[in-house]
Each structure stands twice: as structure tokens, then as C-alpha cells.
Write a protein that holds these residues in place. Structure first.
Motif, PDB file in Angstrom:
ATOM      1  N   LEU A   1      43.491  49.881  32.815  1.00 42.94           N
ATOM      2  CA  LEU A   1      42.641  48.911  32.131  1.00 42.94           C
ATOM      3  C   LEU A   1      43.475  47.829  31.446  1.00 42.94           C
ATOM      4  N   TYR A   2      42.968  46.612  31.483  1.00 41.15           N
ATOM      5  CA  TYR A   2      43.578  45.464  30.805  1.00 41.15           C
ATOM      6  C   TYR A   2      42.464  44.718  30.070  1.00 41.15           C
ATOM      7  N   GLN A   3      42.763  44.239  28.879  1.00 38.34           N
ATOM      8  CA  GLN A   3      41.781  43.506  28.083  1.00 38.34           C
ATOM      9  C   GLN A   3      42.128  42.026  28.071  1.00 38.34           C
ATOM     10  N   THR A   4      41.154  41.206  28.476  1.00 39.99           N
ATOM     11  CA  THR A   4      41.373  39.758  28.507  1.00 39.99           C
ATOM     12  C   THR A   4      41.343  39.183  27.101  1.00 39.99           C
ATOM     13  N   SER A   5      41.667  37.898  27.008  1.00 38.53           N
ATOM     14  CA  SER A   5      41.652  37.230  25.706  1.00 38.53           C
ATOM     15  C   SER A   5      40.254  37.189  25.107  1.00 38.53           C
ATOM     16  N   GLU A   6      39.210  37.265  25.958  1.00 40.21           N
ATOM     17  CA  GLU A   6      37.844  37.303  25.466  1.00 40.21           C
ATOM     18  C   GLU A   6      37.384  38.704  25.102  1.00 40.21           C
ATOM     19  N   GLY A   7      38.275  39.708  25.287  1.00 41.62           N
ATOM     20  CA  GLY A   7      37.927  41.083  24.956  1.00 41.62           C
ATOM     21  C   GLY A   7      37.205  41.820  26.056  1.00 41.62           C
ATOM     22  N   ARG A   8      37.156  41.294  27.269  1.00 44.62           N
ATOM     23  CA  ARG A   8      36.473  41.940  28.381  1.00 44.62           C
ATOM     24  C   ARG A   8      37.448  42.823  29.146  1.00 44.62           C
ATOM     25  N   PRO A   9      36.982  43.978  29.650  1.00 51.08           N
ATOM     26  CA  PRO A   9      37.863  44.843  30.450  1.00 51.08           C
ATOM     27  C   PRO A   9      38.121  44.243  31.821  1.00 51.08           C
ATOM     28  N   ALA A  10      39.336  44.413  32.303  1.00 50.76           N
ATOM     29  CA  ALA A  10      39.716  43.870  33.605  1.00 50.76           C
ATOM     30  C   ALA A  10      40.743  44.790  34.249  1.00 50.76           C
ATOM     31  N   ILE A  11      40.946  44.572  35.551  1.00 52.94           N
ATOM     32  CA  ILE A  11      41.871  45.375  36.355  1.00 52.94           C
ATOM     33  C   ILE A  11      42.739  44.428  37.172  1.00 52.94           C
ATOM     34  N   TRP A  12      44.037  44.733  37.270  1.00 51.54           N
ATOM     35  CA  TRP A  12      44.933  43.972  38.137  1.00 51.54           C
ATOM     36  C   TRP A  12      44.762  44.472  39.564  1.00 51.54           C
ATOM     37  N   VAL A  13      44.360  43.596  40.466  1.00 51.21           N
ATOM     38  CA  VAL A  13      44.137  43.932  41.865  1.00 51.21           C
ATOM     39  C   VAL A  13      45.312  43.422  42.690  1.00 51.21           C
ATOM     40  N   TYR A  14      45.846  44.298  43.530  1.00 54.87           N
ATOM     41  CA  TYR A  14      47.000  43.963  44.367  1.00 54.87           C
ATOM     42  C   TYR A  14      46.525  43.451  45.719  1.00 54.87           C
ATOM     43  N   ASP A  15      47.059  42.306  46.112  1.00 54.88           N
ATOM     44  CA  ASP A  15      46.744  41.703  47.399  1.00 54.88           C
ATOM     45  C   ASP A  15      47.919  41.953  48.342  1.00 54.88           C
ATOM     46  N   PRO A  16      47.783  42.847  49.326  1.00 51.82           N
ATOM     47  CA  PRO A  16      48.907  43.155  50.210  1.00 51.82           C
ATOM     48  C   PRO A  16      49.298  42.000  51.118  1.00 51.82           C
ATOM     49  N   ALA A  17      48.414  41.024  51.307  1.00 52.42           N
ATOM     50  CA  ALA A  17      48.727  39.907  52.201  1.00 52.42           C
ATOM     51  C   ALA A  17      49.806  39.007  51.625  1.00 52.42           C
ATOM     52  N   ILE A  18      49.803  38.834  50.309  1.00 51.59           N
ATOM     53  CA  ILE A  18      50.796  37.952  49.675  1.00 51.59           C
ATOM     54  C   ILE A  18      51.697  38.696  48.699  1.00 51.59           C
ATOM     55  N   GLY A  19      51.419  39.971  48.448  1.00 46.40           N
ATOM     56  CA  GLY A  19      52.259  40.756  47.558  1.00 46.40           C
ATOM     57  C   GLY A  19      52.144  40.366  46.098  1.00 46.40           C
ATOM     58  N   ARG A  20      51.006  39.845  45.683  1.00 42.74           N
ATOM     59  CA  ARG A  20      50.817  39.416  44.297  1.00 42.74           C
ATOM     60  C   ARG A  20      49.585  40.093  43.705  1.00 42.74           C
ATOM     61  N   VAL A  21      49.473  40.001  42.379  1.00 42.38           N
ATOM     62  CA  VAL A  21      48.353  40.604  41.677  1.00 42.38           C
ATOM     63  C   VAL A  21      47.487  39.521  41.062  1.00 42.38           C
ATOM     64  N   SER A  22      46.210  39.842  40.941  1.00 42.89           N
ATOM     65  CA  SER A  22      45.263  38.933  40.297  1.00 42.89           C
ATOM     66  C   SER A  22      44.363  39.750  39.384  1.00 42.89           C
ATOM     67  N   LEU A  23      43.951  39.156  38.287  1.00 46.04           N
ATOM     68  CA  LEU A  23      43.137  39.828  37.293  1.00 46.04           C
ATOM     69  C   LEU A  23      41.654  39.680  37.648  1.00 46.04           C
ATOM     70  N   ARG A  24      40.929  40.809  37.575  1.00 48.69           N
ATOM     71  CA  ARG A  24      39.517  40.776  37.911  1.00 48.69           C
ATOM     72  C   ARG A  24      38.727  41.547  36.849  1.00 48.69           C
ATOM     73  N   ALA A  25      37.646  40.943  36.368  1.00 52.60           N
ATOM     74  CA  ALA A  25      36.787  41.584  35.373  1.00 52.60           C
ATOM     75  C   ALA A  25      35.980  42.705  36.019  1.00 52.60           C
ATOM     76  N   VAL A  26      35.793  43.803  35.284  1.00 49.19           N
ATOM     77  CA  VAL A  26      35.072  44.961  35.792  1.00 49.19           C
ATOM     78  C   VAL A  26      34.040  45.402  34.760  1.00 49.19           C
ATOM     79  N   VAL A  27      33.130  46.271  35.226  1.00 54.31           N
ATOM     80  CA  VAL A  27      32.109  46.855  34.356  1.00 54.31           C
ATOM     81  C   VAL A  27      32.402  48.351  34.238  1.00 54.31           C
ATOM     82  N   ILE A  28      32.580  48.815  33.007  1.00 56.37           N
ATOM     83  CA  ILE A  28      32.919  50.215  32.752  1.00 56.37           C
ATOM     84  C   ILE A  28      31.643  51.021  32.554  1.00 56.37           C
TER      85      ILE A  28
END
Length: 380
Positions: free
Chosen positions: A296-323
Motif C-alpha cells: 500500500l502507498y498513500q498519495t498526497s491526497e490521502g488516498r490508497p494506491a498501488i505501484w503497478v509494474y509494466d513489464p513492457a517498459i520496466g517501469r512502475v506507475s501509481l494507481r488508486a485502488v479501493v480497499i
């Protein structure tokens, strides 16, 4: 203006301007290091587990062992934890007293045998005398009664001899079945009474976990699609379980029912007394996914998020989730992730958007797709 002082002042001004210009030059950008990360795959339906109950591994069959006669222990052949075979000698009493009792009973049988033979002979003689009218019928009846009494005393002596022989055998404590000695409560030299516990024995063929289930959740046992037993010492290995017994009475203090869950095909690593968790799971339906709490990661707005790994480019991006639920074994994500995606399981606070990462393969986990070789580090 061409004086030496003027020329010196001009040189100082030019030097200061040159130094100021060099100090404002920006340093060359430094590329981010490729960070190794531990990945976890999103599995829909993995968060449908109903309940987890902690319990203790116990044998199904466990009993106290004791001598059937009193006496002094002269030898103890096993210690606690020893594995024994059926009929193996566990402990032995002093046989002197029971041996003497057996010899005394044998002598009583011999004496009763002589009396019975004499009474039989007397009856035969009196029977012949009655035929010759030398005695009365009542005299013969008296000898018949004496003969029957002597035979009864012989049978009594023989029965007493059998009892004393059994008691002589009871001076040896043997294992009733193959199993393990779990406790020893008597030592050599100790005088014990008949029925006093000397050892505790358990059969090794079946193991089960004893758990306490609150009365409000006892129905979950009936609706559980499957039961899984996991040792705290070995959380990566699960065993199939089956409810064997539910206590018919509620504990008045804890307000729980005692439940015994049999472990199917237990491994030797499952030892008695170990702590185990019993997982009651319903059918794997729905889209809820169970992920590690460290992802779990908390954004600056206080929302829960997850770092998603993209195997095509080898990078991560942050995505908001619902717990949906926080649990001891992780967090259940209701929405925001797709089936099969790879997410960063640990170290979420060390990453930033678009960072280049390298999957770290851990033993026992499915290997994530490798990052592309052509990918390069990004500079801020």
C-alpha cells in the motif's frame, strides 16, 4: 582611467563576473539507479477467505498409562519423546511380591486338588457301601456335599492363581500401540499406587488442530468450501483439513465452542504443541484480491494506491485502488487492479512515478516477466 588603480579595479570586476557565471552553471543530471523490487501478482478471488482461527496441534488419540497394581518402580525404559512399538516395555515394578503371591496361589491349588481327590474317593467308597446296605442314604449325601465343596474350593484356588499370574504380568507396563511417549511422571525407585499415572502416550498416526470458535461464527464451519491448516512456523505450506468434532456445549467463560479439525496427510514437520492457523474459505468467486499490506502507498491526497509494474517498459506507475478489508495476512483490494497484473509488494515508499525497476525473484514465488533489456534509466 589608465592609472594603475583603475586597471586593478577593472581586473577585479572581470574576475568576479567570471566566477559568478561559473557558479550558476547547472550540474549534469544523474540517472536513477535501477531498483530491484519484489513483485506480487493480482489474483481475483484470493480475498474471499471467510475466517482464520489460531489453534494448537494435538494428537487425536492420547491416554494416560498406569500400572494396574501397586508397587515400587525398579526400571523405566523410555523417556519423554521416545517413539515406541506395540508391546515395548516402558517400565517395570519390583516383581518379588507378585511372584510370591503367585507361588502361594499355586500351592493353594495343589492343596485343593488333593482335597478334591480325597473327597471323590470317599464318595465312591460310600456309594459302594450304600449298595451293600452298610450305610444310610443320608451318609452318602453328606459325602456328596463334601465332594462338591472340595471341587468348588479347587475352582476357587485355580481362579485365584489366574488372578495372581495376571498381576505378575501387570508388573510390566507395555505400549498398547505404536506411538510416542509425550510425558513421564514417575521415576525408578518411586512407589506408585494402582492406577496412578506414570506416563502419557499418544498415537502418531493422526494429528488435528484444536481451535476455539465464537458462537456467532460457528455457522461458518458449515458453509466453508474448504479448510486449510497452516503452521505458524511454516507459513508457506498448507494442509487440507476436515472438521471432526464440534463440542456440544459452549464454554461458559470464553463463550466459544471447542472444535477439532483433522489434518489430512500431515507432514513430519507438524509436531504436537505447534501453533497453527485454520483458514475457513468459501468458493473463490468475485474480484477481490488479497495483497501484502506492505504494497500500500498513500498519495498526497490521502488516498490508497498501488505501484503497478509494466513489464513492457520496466517501469512502475501509481494507481488508486479501493480497499475492501484490512486483515492480518494482508489487505483485500476491491477495485482498481486487473487480473494478472504485477504490483510492487514491498518498498512502496521508495519509488516515484515512472521509475525504472528490476524484478527480484524470490524462492517459492512465480517468476515475474523480466524488464526489457533496451530500457534505459530516466533522468529528472
Amino acid at each position: 582611467m589608465n592609472s594603475p588603480h583603475a586597471r586593478l579595479l577593472s581586473a577585479l570586476i572581470l574576475t568576479a563576473v567570471a566566477l559568478g557565471t561559473n557558479g550558476c552553471t547547472k550540474p549534469a543530471p544523474v540517472a536513477d539507479a535501477v531498483r530491484p523490487v519484489l513483485l506480487s501478482q493480482v489474483v481475483p478471488g484470493s480475498g474471499t477467505e471467510a475466517a482464520v482461527f489460531a489453534g494448537e496441534v494435538k494428537p487425536r488419540y492420547e491416554s494416560d498409562l498406569a500400572f494396574r497394581i501397586s508397587g515400587k518402580i525398579v526400571a523405566r525404559a523410555v523417556d519423554a519423546g521416545a517413539r515406541v512399538r506395540k508391546g515395548a516395555l516402558l517400565a517395570r515394578l519390583d516383581p518379588a511380591d507378585v511372584t510370591l503371591q503367585a507361588e502361594s496361589a499355586q500351592a493353594q491349588v495343589a492343596a485343593a486338588q488333593v482335597d478334591a481327590e480325597f473327597a471323590r474317593a470317599e464318595f465312591d467308597r460310600y456309594e459302594n457301601l450304600l449298595k451293600q446296605n452298610f450305610i444310610s442314604a443320608s451318609a452318602l449325601d453328606a459325602k456328596r456335599n463334601a465332594m462338591k465343596a472340595s471341587h468348588a474350593k479347587l475352582e476357587q484356588a485355580q481362579a485365584n492363581l489366574a488372578v495372581t499370574r495376571n498381576q505378575a504380568a501387570y508388573a510390566r507396563l507395555v505400549a498398547p500401540q505404536d506411538g510416542v511417549i509425550t510425558a513421564v511422571s514417575a521415576e525408578a525407585g518411586q512407589v506408585v499406587a494402582a492406577g496412578q499415572v506414570v506416563m502419557r502416550y499418544a498415537r502418531e498416526d493422526e494429528r488435528e488442530v484444536e481451535i476455539a470458535v465464537p458462537e456467532a461464527r460457528i455457522d461458518e464451519l458449515k458453509h466453508a468450501d474448504q479448510i486449510r491448516v497452516v503452521l505458524v512456523a511454516d507459513p508457506g505450506t498448507g494442509y487440507r483439513g476436515q472438521v471432526r468434532e464440534v463440542s456440544p456445549a459452549l464454554d461458559p467463560v470464553t463463550r466459544t465452542f471447542t472444535v477439532r479439525v483433522s489434518v489430512i496427510d500431515p507432514a513430519p514437520a507438524m509436531q504436537w504443541g505447534m501453533t497453527a492457523n485454520v483458514h475457513l474459505a468459501g468458493p473463490a468467486t468475485g474480484t477481490a484480491s488479497l495483497l501484502p499490506a506492505t504494497s500500500l502507498y498513500q498519495t498526497s491526497e490521502g488516498r490508497p494506491a498501488i505501484w503497478v509494474y509494466d513489464p513492457a517498459i520496466g517501469r512502475v506507475s501509481l494507481r488508486a485502488v479501493v480497499i475492501a478489508q484490512y486483515r492480518e495476512d494482508g489487505v483485500v483490494i476491491a477495485d482498481g487492479l486487473a487480473a494478472g497484473e504485477w504490483i510492487v509488494a514491498t518498498g512502496a515508499n521508495k519509488l516515484h512515478e515512472g521509475q525504472q525497476v528490476r524484478p527480484y525473484e524470490e524462492a517459492g514465488r512465480p517468476a515475474p516477466p523480466p524488464a526489457p533489456v533496451a530500457a534505459t534509466a530516466r533522468a529528472d
